[in-house]
Motif scaffolding. Structure first.
Motif: not given
Length: 196
Positions: A1-30
């Motif tokens: 599981m850890k390696n799968k997450q690491a592989e997914i993260i490597k495919t994201l650009t820095d901006k996509e990583l920030v977007f997904h971070l903010l999306l996660t925060q939105f989910i926490l607020v909901v």
């Protein structure tokens, strides 16, 4: 599981990583608002978690955040780098942010995470459960013993600050200061290394 997450993260650009971070925060607020509907008697009880004119925001939240950052900087100097390496995720997130975004992103993270973990979960289940769940949600730290211990201790400390003050704004300030200053350090370290 850890390696799968690491592989997914490597495919994201820095901006996509920030977007997904903010999306996660939105989910926490909901999630916070959905749980809040069932756990709080009314809006006034929920709103009472936020005391904006409390001096402890500045006299406890700010110094507690600065203390954590100072301790973290000290530990980074004396502990081998591989122990506190999160796979470069924090570096990828913070190195590319403009100064306004470097303020906004930690503010969003601090608000959303404290709202759920302290305001909703800790208020209704206690410090221990909130701190354990907070540490577990920071999934990438679960596989590095030092980062896990660091996250659990930090979570209990933030939770203690919240339970001592009864004001979510104090823990939000503390969380913001930690993320903002460590993000600022990452950004300027990257700029310095890029200029060499």
């Amino acid at each position: 599981m850890k390696n799968k997450q690491a592989e997914i993260i490597k495919t994201l650009t820095d901006k996509e990583l920030v977007f997904h971070l903010l999306l996660t925060q939105f989910i926490l607020v909901v999630l916070s608002f959905l749980l809040g509907i069932f756990l709080f008697e009314d809006w006034a009880e929920f709103k009472s978690l936020f005391i904006l004119d409390d001096k402890r925001i500045w006299t406890i939240g700010l110094p507690a955040g600065l203390l954590v950052v100072a301790l973290d900087i000290f530990l980074m100097k004396v502990i081998p780098k591989h122990l506190y390496d999160d796979g470069g995720i924090n570096e990828r997130v913070f190195k590319c942010l403009s100064i306004p975004m470097l303020i906004l992103v930690p503010l969003v993270i601090a608000f959303c995470e404290e709202l759920l973990f302290r305001g909703v979960i800790q208020t209704h289940t206690g410090l221990a459960w909130a701190s354990i769940i907070f540490a577990m949600v920071h999934y990438r730290y679960l596989f590095k013993w030092y980062l896990l211990v660091n996250m659990v201790v930090l979570s209990f400390f933030i939770g203690f600050i919240y339970s001592s003050t009864g004001n979510l704004m104090v823990s939000i300030m503390m969380h913001f200061i930690i993320d903002f200053l460590l993000g600022l350090i990452i950004r300027y370290r990257h700029l310095y290394q890029s200029s060499l």
